[in-house]
Design a protein around this motif. Structure first.
Motif, PDB file in Angstrom:
ATOM      1  N   GLY A  12       0.870  -1.168   0.000  1.00 55.03           N
ATOM      2  CA  GLY A  12       0.000   0.000   0.000  1.00 55.03           C
ATOM      3  C   GLY A  12       0.905   1.216   0.000  1.00 55.03           C
ATOM      4  N   ASN A  13       0.356   2.354  -0.311  1.00 58.27           N
ATOM      5  CA  ASN A  13       1.205   3.545  -0.397  1.00 58.27           C
ATOM      6  C   ASN A  13       0.465   4.748   0.170  1.00 58.27           C
ATOM      7  N   PRO A  14       0.457   4.957   1.481  1.00 57.69           N
ATOM      8  CA  PRO A  14       1.270   4.243   2.482  1.00 57.69           C
ATOM      9  C   PRO A  14       0.630   2.934   2.920  1.00 57.69           C
ATOM     10  N   GLY A  15       1.445   2.149   3.605  1.00 58.83           N
ATOM     11  CA  GLY A  15       0.997   0.873   4.130  1.00 58.83           C
ATOM     12  C   GLY A  15       2.095   0.249   4.949  1.00 58.83           C
ATOM     13  N   LEU A  36       9.133  -1.590   9.350  1.00 61.82           N
ATOM     14  CA  LEU A  36       9.225  -0.139   9.500  1.00 61.82           C
ATOM     15  C   LEU A  36       7.911   0.526   9.907  1.00 61.82           C
ATOM     16  N   GLY A  37       6.851  -0.249  10.081  1.00 59.58           N
ATOM     17  CA  GLY A  37       5.565   0.375  10.390  1.00 59.58           C
ATOM     18  C   GLY A  37       4.895   0.849   9.110  1.00 59.58           C
ATOM     19  N   THR A  38       4.070   1.873   9.225  1.00 62.50           N
ATOM     20  CA  THR A  38       3.318   2.380   8.082  1.00 62.50           C
ATOM     21  C   THR A  38       4.013   3.587   7.473  1.00 62.50           C
ATOM     22  N   ALA A 124       9.939  -8.382   5.786  1.00 56.97           N
ATOM     23  CA  ALA A 124       9.795  -7.388   6.860  1.00 56.97           C
ATOM     24  C   ALA A 124       8.383  -6.813   6.907  1.00 56.97           C
ATOM     25  N   ILE A 125       7.731  -6.668   5.755  1.00 55.75           N
ATOM     26  CA  ILE A 125       6.340  -6.187   5.735  1.00 55.75           C
ATOM     27  C   ILE A 125       5.476  -7.123   6.560  1.00 55.75           C
ATOM     28  N   ARG A 126       5.679  -8.419   6.374  1.00 50.37           N
ATOM     29  CA  ARG A 126       4.883  -9.415   7.106  1.00 50.37           C
ATOM     30  C   ARG A 126       5.194  -9.414   8.599  1.00 50.37           C
ATOM     31  N   LYS A 127       6.367  -8.912   8.976  1.00 49.85           N
ATOM     32  CA  LYS A 127       6.748  -8.865  10.387  1.00 49.85           C
ATOM     33  C   LYS A 127       6.124  -7.684  11.126  1.00 49.85           C
ATOM     34  N   ASN A 128       5.563  -6.703  10.399  1.00 51.80           N
ATOM     35  CA  ASN A 128       4.953  -5.551  11.055  1.00 51.80           C
ATOM     36  C   ASN A 128       3.869  -6.019  12.017  1.00 51.80           C
ATOM     37  N   ALA A 133       8.547  -4.156  15.962  1.00 50.00           N
ATOM     38  CA  ALA A 133       8.169  -3.365  14.785  1.00 50.00           C
ATOM     39  C   ALA A 133       8.085  -1.901  15.160  1.00 50.00           C
ATOM     40  N   LYS A 134       8.579  -1.080  14.279  1.00 47.68           N
ATOM     41  CA  LYS A 134       8.566   0.358  14.492  1.00 47.68           C
ATOM     42  C   LYS A 134       7.365   0.941  13.764  1.00 47.68           C
ATOM     43  N   SER A 135       6.665   1.813  14.382  1.00 49.89           N
ATOM     44  CA  SER A 135       5.528   2.451  13.744  1.00 49.89           C
ATOM     45  C   SER A 135       5.758   3.947  13.672  1.00 49.89           C
TER      46      SER A 135
END
Length: 136
Positions: A12-15, A36-38, A124-128, A133-135
Motif C-alpha cells: 500500500g502507499n502508504p501501508g 518499518l511500520g506504516t 519485513a512487511i509481514r513482520k509488522n 516493529a517500528k511504527s
C-alpha cells in the motif's frame, strides 16, 4: 570492499513497510529484514539506506558500495538533493551517516540484481505488528 544491497517495500502507499538489507564481501552474507511500520514506498527505500548505513558504521566497515533499485534514492544521494521536500530530512540523515564511512559509493541496479534485498523487505512487511516493529 563490502557490497550492500538495499530495498524498501510497502504493501500500500502508504501501508505496512519493511527494509531489506543484504551485506556481502566480508567473508559471509548478512541478511536483515526490518519492519518499518506504516509509510510510503519511497520512505521505506530511504529508511533501508539509513538502517544499512547504521549497520555498516557499527561494524566499522571502511569501503562500502551500496546497490539500490530505487532511482529516487540513488539520484538523491548523488546530487545531495531531494526534489520532494518530504524526503529532505531522510536524505539529510543518510548523507550525515554516509560521511562517517571512509569510502562510500552508491549505484542504481536493476531490480533483477536486487532480489535478495527485495525478498528481505517483503518479509519485513509481514513482520509488522510483531514485537520490535517500528511504527511511524
Amino acid at each position: 570492499m563490502i557490497e550492500v544491497y538495499i530495498d524498501g517495500a510497502s504493501a500500500g502507499n502508504p501501508g505496512p513497510s519493511g527494509a531489506g538489507i543484504f551485506i556481502k564481501g566480508h567473508g559471509k552474507g548478512d541478511k536483515y529484514s526490518i519492519p518499518l511500520g506504516t509509510m510510503s514506498n519511497h520512505e521505506a527505500e530511504f529508511y533501508a539506506l539509513i538502517k544499512a548505513l547504521e549497520i555498516c558504521i557499527e561494524n566499522n566497515y571502511q569501503t562500502v558500495s551500496f546497490r539500490t533499485d530505487s532511482e529516487l534514492v540513488s539520484r538523491a544521494i548523488e546530487k545531495e538533493f531531494a526534489k520532494n521536500k518530504q524526503f529532505a530530512p531522510l536524505l539529510e540523515q543518510a548523507l550525515i551517516l554516509s560521511k562517517r564511512l571512509p569510502l562510500f559509493f552508491i549505484k542504481w541496479v536493476p531490480s533483477s540484481e536486487n532480489k535478495t534485498a527485495d525478498e528481505l523487505a517483503r518479509l519485513a512487511i509481514r513482520k509488522n505488528g510483531s514485537k520490535g516493529a517500528k511504527s511511524n
